[in-house]
Write an enzyme that holds these catalytic residues in place. Structure first.
Site, PDB file in Angstrom:
ATOM      1  N   HIS A  40      -0.762  -2.540  -7.226  1.00  0.00           N
ATOM      2  CA  HIS A  40      -1.495  -2.372  -6.129  1.00  0.00           C
ATOM      3  C   HIS A  40      -3.033  -2.166  -6.430  1.00  0.00           C
ATOM      4  O   HIS A  40      -3.822  -1.303  -6.980  1.00  0.00           O
ATOM      5  CB  HIS A  40      -1.295  -0.641  -5.526  1.00  0.00           C
ATOM      6  N   SER A  68       0.903  -1.235   0.105  1.00  0.00           N
ATOM      7  CA  SER A  68       0.072  -0.005  -0.042  1.00  0.00           C
ATOM      8  C   SER A  68       0.843   1.284   0.052  1.00  0.00           C
ATOM      9  O   SER A  68       0.331   2.270  -0.192  1.00  0.00           O
ATOM     10  CB  SER A  68      -0.632   0.046   1.114  1.00  0.00           C
ATOM     11  N   ASN A  74      -2.968   6.149  -1.507  1.00  0.00           N
ATOM     12  CA  ASN A  74      -3.005   6.277  -0.186  1.00  0.00           C
ATOM     13  C   ASN A  74      -2.226   7.750   0.407  1.00  0.00           C
ATOM     14  O   ASN A  74      -2.446   8.155   1.362  1.00  0.00           O
ATOM     15  CB  ASN A  74      -1.957   5.046   0.341  1.00  0.00           C
ATOM     16  N   GLU A 122      -3.104   0.509  -9.351  1.00  0.00           N
ATOM     17  CA  GLU A 122      -1.971   1.548  -9.544  1.00  0.00           C
ATOM     18  C   GLU A 122      -0.813   0.656  -9.929  1.00  0.00           C
ATOM     19  O   GLU A 122      -0.439  -0.430  -9.202  1.00  0.00           O
ATOM     20  CB  GLU A 122      -1.573   2.235  -8.013  1.00  0.00           C
TER      21      GLU A 122
END
Ligand code: NAD
Length: 283
Positions: free
Chosen positions: A140, A119, A190, A152
């Site tokens: 991701h 993450s 994130n 991602e």
């Protein structure tokens, strides 16, 4: 190199979801975790998800069995020798991931791409423990993997164009929409999401409002489908804390300091949905 058989490391929330989606798209999957019971737990979740799809007539019972039949368990990272691609979704901890990538680098054939679903941890640092940094990349997925369209795709400093192109194509073959991002703390998803969740936790910590009220404001006022504290519970509060620590350390900026209440809840073992209790209670 054609990618037909992949290995997924970690049979938790994310690894299970990745294994399910990969098997649904016709890939053979080796699902690895530390203990057979962890893999059984992951497989049970996949079976339950697929049963729901059968009930909703999205797939047939025969298709469900075929999908499950494409997933084989493994508790030995040496099994990476027999696959064309590896994606790691073990716990969000650099020591754990470094150990896994060292072992994978030894086991996997030369040229096999090693991806991480981290993450927030630096792809460049994960790649550096291997002798194939050009073939290491971030892939991701979002939670829950079977539902969320985004992947991602994160390039480390050494990731080659060929590696990027292969992972971009694989994500599309799995029915996902890849978005290219460079390696930076928290990537895009994130870096933007977690500070919002952390701020929501500060609102509770400072007594500004209850968790219910915070979530209601963001749902009704900002049109978010899920409030930030429910989302934190779904992500896992331990994972949320780990990501905030990476942002805090990576940018050396106090604006990313994790809320003390988040730390306290993780210490209490209140990890959200997966432990039955976080900001809300789960049966
Ligand atoms: P989880 O705790 O549900 O699952 C992690 C699994 O990894 C566990 O089953 C654990 O036994 C296994 N594991 C730990 N060490 C291992 C090792 N050495 N070898 C094999 N397996 C090992 O966690 P999760 O939520 O699935 O997260 C996994 C990864 O995905 C983390 O890097 C996390 O940051 C990332 N991620 C999580 C989310 C999310 O919303 N939870 C979203 C995107 C990415």
């Amino acid at each position: 190199m054609a990618i037909n058989r992949i290995m997924v490391i970690g049979a938790g929330q994310m690894g299970g979801g990745i294994a399910q989606v990969a098997a649904q798209s016709g890939l053979q999957v080796v699902l690895n975790d530390l203990k057979p019971e962890f893999i059984d737990r992951g497989l049970a979740v996949i079976a339950k998800n697929l049963s729901r799809s059968v009930e909703k007539e999205r797939i047939t019972a025969a298709e469900k069995e075929a999908i499950l039949g494409r997933i084989v368990p493994s508790t030995d990272l040496a099994d990476a020798a027999a696959v064309d691609f590896v994606v790691e979704a073990a716990s969000e901890n650099m020591e754990i991931k470094s150990g896994i990538f060292r072992a994978l680098d030894k086991a996997a054939r030369p040229g096999v791409i090693l991806a991480t679903n981290t993450s927030s941890l630096p792809i460049t640092e994960v790649a550096a423990v291997t002798s194939r940094a050009g073939s290491v990349i971030g892939m991701h997925f979002m939670n829950p993997v079977p539902v969320m369209p985004l992947v991602e795709v994160i390039r480390g400093i050494a990731t080659t164009d060929a590696t990027f192109a292969a992972v971009d194509a694989l994500a599309k073959a799995m029915g996902k929409t890849p978005v290219e991002v460079n390696d930076a703390p928290g990537f895009i998803s994130n870096r933007v999401l977690l500070p919002m969740i952390n701020e929501a936790i500060f609102c509770v910590y400072e007594g500004v409002a209850t968790p219910e009220a915070v979530d209601q404001v963001m749902k009704l006022g900002m049109n978010h489908p899920m409030g930030p504290l429910t989302l934190a519970d779904f992500i896992g509060l331990d994972t949320c804390l780990a990501i905030m620590e990476v942002l805090h350390e990576g940018f050396a900026d106090s604006k990313y300091r994790p809320c003390p209440l988040l730390r306290k809840m993780v210490k209490a073992g209140w990890l959200g949905k997966k432990s039955g209790k976080g900001f809300f209670e789960y049966a």
